[in-house]
Design a protein around this motif. Structure first.
Motif, PDB file in Angstrom:
ATOM      1  N   GLY A 131       1.837  -7.006  -7.658  1.00  0.00           N
ATOM      2  CA  GLY A 131       1.471  -5.615  -7.383  1.00  0.00           C
ATOM      3  C   GLY A 131       2.683  -4.716  -7.294  1.00  0.00           C
ATOM      4  N   VAL A 132       3.718  -5.190  -6.609  1.00  0.00           N
ATOM      5  CA  VAL A 132       4.953  -4.403  -6.495  1.00  0.00           C
ATOM      6  C   VAL A 132       5.553  -4.164  -7.876  1.00  0.00           C
ATOM      7  CG1 VAL A 132       7.368  -4.531  -5.717  1.00  0.00           C
ATOM      8  CG2 VAL A 132       5.518  -5.033  -4.110  1.00  0.00           C
ATOM      9  N   TRP A 167      -1.574  -9.698 -11.645  1.00  0.00           N
ATOM     10  CA  TRP A 167      -2.129  -9.330 -10.342  1.00  0.00           C
ATOM     11  C   TRP A 167      -3.610  -9.693 -10.245  1.00  0.00           C
ATOM     12  CZ3 TRP A 167      -5.812  -5.602  -8.790  1.00  0.00           C
ATOM     13  CH2 TRP A 167      -5.869  -5.386  -7.417  1.00  0.00           C
ATOM     14  N   ARG A 271      -1.749  -4.959   1.219  1.00  0.00           N
ATOM     15  CA  ARG A 271      -2.030  -3.535   0.949  1.00  0.00           C
ATOM     16  C   ARG A 271      -0.960  -2.646   1.584  1.00  0.00           C
ATOM     17  NH1 ARG A 271      -7.435  -5.113   1.741  1.00  0.00           N
ATOM     18  NH2 ARG A 271      -7.380  -4.446   3.919  1.00  0.00           N
ATOM     19  N   LEU A 274       2.065  -2.757  -0.610  1.00  0.00           N
ATOM     20  CA  LEU A 274       1.841  -2.015  -1.861  1.00  0.00           C
ATOM     21  C   LEU A 274       1.847  -0.501  -1.600  1.00  0.00           C
ATOM     22  CD1 LEU A 274      -0.801  -4.197  -3.757  1.00  0.00           C
ATOM     23  CD2 LEU A 274       1.693  -4.233  -3.894  1.00  0.00           C
ATOM     24  N   SER A 277       5.381   0.330  -1.416  1.00  0.00           N
ATOM     25  CA  SER A 277       5.938   0.320  -2.767  1.00  0.00           C
ATOM     26  C   SER A 277       5.588   1.611  -3.503  1.00  0.00           C
ATOM     27  CB  SER A 277       5.393  -0.897  -3.529  1.00  0.00           C
ATOM     28  OG  SER A 277       5.964  -0.982  -4.801  1.00  0.00           O
TER      29      SER A 277
END
Lengths: 296, 74
Positions: A131-132, A167, A271, A274, A277
């Motif tokens: 995700g990052v 992801w 979450r 993210l 991020s």
């Protein structure tokens, strides 16, 4: 190969490593770009990523000491330096550039070592590293567009596309872990594209949550060691929420700080990382935009 | 915000990176040797100064980290 998922019910196993698929996806995308618009930097990025993958695969197959990855990742800088796929001007947002023909070799090496290891260090929860990377890759592309480097921005597309695809299988509950081979490849492909675009500092700003995690880890442990060699900073409660331990020997990490307010589920922590991020991604793009406005 | 202190750490790192860039461009960048033979010495001095900047950056960040996450503020 399968490994246990430490944050799930006992007996839960996950396939690892996803590194070969990550390298394959990135290489396919970059080589397709190369077919349309031949540029040495694209080949250098693929070779650098392949070198990082090989370093990580060695660690996946046989657990190495803490110094192995930081030292061996210098190999990922070799293709970029050998092909000469870099500019010797280092751009500092808002202030301009410095011409450092010799010192820039060190910048290339540092970029690959730092990016590879920071992404590896943040790959501790389901869906975080992938995700990052999806967020950071998209933000780097946006920053490069703002900077007028459309060719390098296009080179980000395989990072974003591959990270989103990963992801989908890596988010909680994970069906595949990137492994060291995947995490190091992810970090080094990002670093290589940032060097190609001359956006090293902006790329580091975008990646600040991961860099913060590495800094916290190193400053608390005061030496380079593997995560598995350190005391665990978190423990899993019977309801599968994570809680920070009070163990003074355990490293300070981003996850441990996020758990200062109390126990959280693994998806909730993911979450939160993210969101952080996305925040640093906005900071990076805004910095690039402000820099362009100041320099205009 | 629940994780405001972690965000504060990220912003502090960003500010230090920008400030370090300003020092590199405005202080170290303009330094040049009078002749070609002195260029290597100037480059070495710039490299040493850059390493010093990184050390100072890490030290400042450690202090900021301690200030942000000190138990009294928890």
């Amino acid at each position: 190969m399968v490994v246990p998922d430490a944050h799930k019910a006992p007996g839960t196993t996950v396939a690892r490593p996803g590194g070969p698929a990550i390298l394959g996806g990135f290489a396919a995308g970059e080589l397709a770009l190369y077919a349309m618009h031949p540029a040495d930097a694209l080949l250098a990025a693929v070779l650098a990523t392949a070198a990082a993958f090989a370093v990580g695969l060695a660690d996946d197959l046989r657990a190495m000491g803490g110094w192995f990855k930081p030292v061996a990742l210098v190999a990922a800088a070799v293709p970029i330096l050998a092909i000469g796929a870099y500019d010797t001007d280092l751009a500092f947002p808002l202030f301009g550039e410095v011409h450092i023909p010799v010192l820039y070799v060190g910048v290339v090496v540092a970029m690959m070592v730092v990016m590879g290891n920071t992404v590896n260090s943040i790959d501790v929860l389901n869906g975080v590293a992938s995700g990052v990377m999806a967020i950071s890759g998209a933000a780097l592309a946006a920053a490069l567009v703002v900077m007028g480097r459309h060719d390098a921005a296009a080179a980000c597309a395989p990072i974003v596309g591959m990270s989103i695809a990963l992801w989908r299988h890596h988010r909680s509950p994970s069906r595949v872990f990137p492994g060291d081979s995947g995490a190091l490849a992810l970090g080094c492909m990002y670093g290589a594209v940032a060097i190609h675009g001359g956006a090293e500092v902006v790329a580091a700003i975008i990646m600040l949550p991961a860099i913060t995690n590495s800094f916290l880890f190193l400053s608390s442990m005061r030496r380079i060691i593997e995560h598995r060699e350190a005391a665990r900073p978190t423990r899993v409660l019977p309801d599968l929420r994570l809680e920070a331990t009070g163990d003074a020997r355990a490293p300070v990490t981003l996850v441990r700080l996020l758990l200062m307010g109390g126990p959280m589920t693994e998806p909730a922590i993911a979450r939160a990382i993210l969101r952080m991020s996305a925040f640093s991604a906005c900071l990076g793009v805004a910095t690039a935009a402000a820099s362009q406005a100041v320099m205009a | 915000m629940r994780h405001a202190r972690v965000y504060a750490m990220v912003v502090a790192m960003w500010a230090l990176m920008i400030a370090g860039g300003g020092i590199a461009v405005n202080v170290l960048g303009p330094i040049h040797a009078q002749d070609e033979s002195g260029e290597a010495a100037v480059s070495a001095a710039k490299a040493a100064a850059a390493v010093g900047l990184v050390v100072a950056w890490v030290w400042a960040l450690s202090r900021i980290k301690s200030a942000i996450f000190s138990p009294r503020r928890a």
